[in-house]
Design a protein around this motif. Sequence first.
Motif, PDB file in Angstrom:
ATOM      1  N   ALA A 196       0.797  -1.228   0.000  1.00  0.00           N
ATOM      2  CA  ALA A 196       0.000   0.000   0.000  1.00  0.00           C
ATOM      3  C   ALA A 196       0.826   1.272   0.000  1.00  0.00           C
ATOM      4  O   ALA A 196       0.406   2.294  -0.552  1.00  0.00           O
ATOM      5  CB  ALA A 196      -0.945  -0.007   1.204  1.00  0.00           C
ATOM      6  N   ALA A 197       1.992   1.260   0.610  1.00  0.00           N
ATOM      7  CA  ALA A 197       2.790   2.486   0.721  1.00  0.00           C
ATOM      8  C   ALA A 197       4.096   2.393  -0.069  1.00  0.00           C
ATOM      9  O   ALA A 197       5.029   3.149   0.204  1.00  0.00           O
ATOM     10  CB  ALA A 197       3.092   2.775   2.196  1.00  0.00           C
ATOM     11  N   TRP A 198       4.153   1.490  -1.042  1.00  0.00           N
ATOM     12  CA  TRP A 198       5.336   1.386  -1.904  1.00  0.00           C
ATOM     13  C   TRP A 198       4.917   1.794  -3.315  1.00  0.00           C
ATOM     14  O   TRP A 198       4.312   0.999  -4.039  1.00  0.00           O
ATOM     15  CB  TRP A 198       5.892  -0.039  -1.898  1.00  0.00           C
ATOM     16  N   PRO A 199       5.207   3.014  -3.734  1.00  0.00           N
ATOM     17  CA  PRO A 199       4.754   3.493  -5.048  1.00  0.00           C
ATOM     18  C   PRO A 199       5.334   2.661  -6.187  1.00  0.00           C
ATOM     19  O   PRO A 199       6.491   2.208  -6.125  1.00  0.00           O
ATOM     20  CB  PRO A 199       5.291   4.932  -5.116  1.00  0.00           C
ATOM     21  N   PHE A 200       4.527   2.466  -7.208  1.00  0.00           N
ATOM     22  CA  PHE A 200       5.012   1.772  -8.396  1.00  0.00           C
ATOM     23  C   PHE A 200       4.292   2.302  -9.629  1.00  0.00           C
ATOM     24  O   PHE A 200       3.182   2.845  -9.538  1.00  0.00           O
ATOM     25  CB  PHE A 200       4.838   0.253  -8.284  1.00  0.00           C
ATOM     26  N   THR A 201       4.943   2.155 -10.753  1.00  0.00           N
ATOM     27  CA  THR A 201       4.334   2.515 -12.028  1.00  0.00           C
ATOM     28  C   THR A 201       3.919   1.240 -12.743  1.00  0.00           C
ATOM     29  O   THR A 201       4.512   0.173 -12.541  1.00  0.00           O
ATOM     30  CB  THR A 201       5.325   3.291 -12.905  1.00  0.00           C
ATOM     31  N   VAL A 202       2.906   1.351 -13.566  1.00  0.00           N
ATOM     32  CA  VAL A 202       2.363   0.194 -14.277  1.00  0.00           C
ATOM     33  C   VAL A 202       2.566   0.385 -15.773  1.00  0.00           C
ATOM     34  O   VAL A 202       2.212   1.423 -16.334  1.00  0.00           O
ATOM     35  CB  VAL A 202       0.866   0.010 -13.974  1.00  0.00           C
ATOM     36  N   THR A 203       3.158  -0.632 -16.387  1.00  0.00           N
ATOM     37  CA  THR A 203       3.308  -0.647 -17.839  1.00  0.00           C
ATOM     38  C   THR A 203       2.516  -1.825 -18.378  1.00  0.00           C
ATOM     39  O   THR A 203       2.724  -2.969 -17.953  1.00  0.00           O
ATOM     40  CB  THR A 203       4.787  -0.793 -18.252  1.00  0.00           C
ATOM     41  N   GLU A 204       1.580  -1.518 -19.291  1.00  0.00           N
ATOM     42  CA  GLU A 204       0.729  -2.577 -19.858  1.00  0.00           C
ATOM     43  C   GLU A 204       1.444  -3.197 -21.060  1.00  0.00           C
ATOM     44  O   GLU A 204       1.273  -2.790 -22.197  1.00  0.00           O
ATOM     45  CB  GLU A 204      -0.622  -1.989 -20.279  1.00  0.00           C
ATOM     46  N   ASN A 205       2.272  -4.163 -20.777  1.00  0.00           N
ATOM     47  CA  ASN A 205       2.933  -4.878 -21.873  1.00  0.00           C
ATOM     48  C   ASN A 205       3.272  -6.285 -21.390  1.00  0.00           C
ATOM     49  O   ASN A 205       2.892  -6.673 -20.293  1.00  0.00           O
ATOM     50  CB  ASN A 205       4.190  -4.133 -22.348  1.00  0.00           C
ATOM     51  N   ASP A 206       3.963  -7.006 -22.195  1.00  0.00           N
ATOM     52  CA  ASP A 206       4.374  -8.354 -21.813  1.00  0.00           C
ATOM     53  C   ASP A 206       5.899  -8.414 -21.842  1.00  0.00           C
ATOM     54  O   ASP A 206       6.492  -8.897 -22.807  1.00  0.00           O
ATOM     55  CB  ASP A 206       3.771  -9.393 -22.759  1.00  0.00           C
TER      56      ASP A 206
END
Length: 420
Positions: free
Chosen positions: A35-45
């Motif tokens: 919950a408190a660890w920021p992350f970015t999301v990339t929609e790929n494989d």
Amino acid sequence: MADSPVQSLGFAGLDTPLRVANPAVVRPLLDPVMAAWPFTVTENDPPASAAFATISPAETGKWRLEAPLAAKPVTEYDPVNAICDLVVEMSWERLRSRPDLLCLHAAALTFNDRLVIFPNARRAGKSLLSATLAQRGHAVFSDDFVLLQVTPQTGAISGIANGIAPRLRLPLPDNLSATLHSWIMDRIAVRNKQYGYLTGIDLPQSGTTAPVGAIVVLEGDPTMTEPASLTPVTQEAAMASLVTQNFGRQVHAGAILRVAEALTRTVPVLRLRYNSVEDAAALLHETPLLRDLPAAQMAEADMSATLPLAPLDLPDVMVDRPVDLDCHFAKLPDFTALETGTALYLADGDGFAIHRLNPVSAIIWTLLDEGLTGAEMAEVMQELYGDVPAERLRADVAGALEFLWQERLIAPCSTRQMEV
């Protein structure tokens, strides 16, 4: 599930991403834990080789965790247990990404603007204590592994929040009050029969820092009938507690010793004995011993000493013959020695390991400065321990020299080399 979508999650502070297959199934459990660890999301494989780990639901209903650098590169578990293993692998990836960081098996919570560290102790219940302190408003930096950094310009020693929800063993103990039991269970968002992750608490964002202000060594005692107690600990005992809980990946062992010495010298080190976790949390919350805490600080001399990263592995030193007691031995360069009370700690020049010497080895280490042969060392030992048979002392000296040789702390040399 082969055609399920795949996401790449780039967590702050990690060099490589986490690969998540079928995120619609995985993310509802994973996100509350992180919950408190920021992350970015990339929609790929992304290819599996580009990620430090891949987590995916398996056809069996279990989850599959693939982490090539883990002790078990491929595992299949209940979903919550898979997340538990992933959390461990994420801690290692964080150290791979920042090999200069120290890491302790410990919990860490804030007391005002200082961080109090609770080194790991078997069956001491540090996660449950963390949850109980969280109920009282203390921010949880970690309930399992604490990252430490030293600011180069000032020598200040700070802890770094990991942003991961604390993990509790389930079922909870029977001796908790109904109020605490309900408070915890109402905040368990991800769980199975073994574990539950505590959410909805003061969980600082991953990367948040706070100066280390105190160390509290836990000693849970189910036989205690008296109230919880908090008493000072000697530096020797504190060092033993910290050094054994370190698992920094490439931090030079000499640097670990110096930081441990600075921590135990510049901030209070206390021992908490308790039976009831609520009694213990109340004492910690109210005690004046954890108010107006100092900030841990390296000595200027230690700050100026730069050490390389330690190797991840080294070939063994082969002592393929009995130690010749007529030979001279010399200390190898760049070792780090630290004495606290009756304990002597050594780190080899490569920074590969830390050793706490037994009394015989500590005397031998001191005698190496006198330029004596092994046989002459045994004669000195005979003067110190006149009631011990000479052959026994010679064997002890030979054993100590062999140990120090194998651990890259000394090496045999000729008399001529010694004289030069």
